[in-house]
Design an enzyme around this catalytic site. Structure first.
Site, short mmCIF file in Angstrom:
data_model
loop_
_atom_site.label_atom_id
_atom_site.label_comp_id
_atom_site.label_asym_id
_atom_site.label_seq_id
_atom_site.Cartn_x
_atom_site.Cartn_y
_atom_site.Cartn_z
N SER A 75 0.81 -1.22 0.00
CA SER A 75 0.00 0.00 0.00
C SER A 75 0.85 1.27 0.00
O SER A 75 0.37 2.34 -0.38
CB SER A 75 -0.96 0.01 1.19
N LYS A 96 0.46 4.45 6.86
CA LYS A 96 -0.13 5.37 5.89
C LYS A 96 0.40 6.78 6.16
O LYS A 96 0.96 7.06 7.21
CB LYS A 96 -1.67 5.38 6.01
#
Length: 202
Positions: A120, A157
């Site tokens: 990701s 993230k």
């Protein structure tokens, strides 16, 4: 520490040398190969004896779960694998081993290493299997790379704050941004990323 047999001392020396050279303790298989033992059972017996004598600490279920207990020995940073829901990220069962990484490698202090799962954050240069150096803290600024707890996983993230909304943004178009309304839900920050260590397969 109680006195060691000759073989126990050899195994302890091998563990110390491996830590100094690789930054990680050896696995059972690596120890068995180094000492010409066909199975890991004999090595496990020696390790259990070393643990009883106070030379090492063993972490059950961890592939490199050997920790030196010699006075004055730097144990290094704990390496965290997968994180179970509802448990502290530094819970003993999450620790795969310890890595002797010098603090001078990072601009800010690192408290632990986190193994990356997935892609990701690929476009930020963080790949599956990499190790992230993380400074443990409960808050972060907008724009920082963070380790946040989402459901059962600790996820990495980029944090973006917009009023009462916190966005956890991936660095890969195949993944979606996670939005959290801070008026309704708490954002659980486990730390900020202060470095990346690329694991290269030889």
């Amino acid at each position: 520490m109680k006195s060691l047999t000759h073989r126990q001392q050899q195994i302890l020396d091998f563990i110390e040398h491996t830590l100094a050279r690789e930054g990680f303790p050896p696995t059972i298989a690596e120890l068995a190969a180094a000492f010409g033992m066909g199975s890991g059972n004999a090595i496990r017996g020696h390790l259990q004896a070393l643990a009883k004598k106070g030379a090492i600490q063993l972490t059950p279920g961890a592939s490199r779960g050997i920790r030196l207990l010699k006075p004055g020995t730097d144990q290094g940073l704990p390496l965290i694998g997968r994180v179970a829901a509802g448990q502290p990220i530094l819970a003993e069962q999450h620790i795969e081993g310890y890595c002797q990484i010098g603090p001078e490698l990072f601009q800010q202090r690192a408290d632990y290493l986190l193994r990356v799962h997935g892609l990701s954050m690929r476009d930020a240069g963080i790949l599956d299997g990499d190790l992230l150096a993380v400074q443990r803290r409960p808050d972060a600024r907008s724009g920082q790379l963070v380790v946040a707890r989402i459901g059962d996983e600790a996820t990495v993230k980029r944090l973006r704050l917009d009023g009462d909304i916190a966005y956890l943004e991936p660095a890969n178009p195949d993944f979606t941004t996670i939005g959290i309304d801070l008026r309704r839900d708490a954002l659980a920050i486990e730390g900020i990323v202060v470095g990346v260590i690329r694991r290269i397969a030889l």
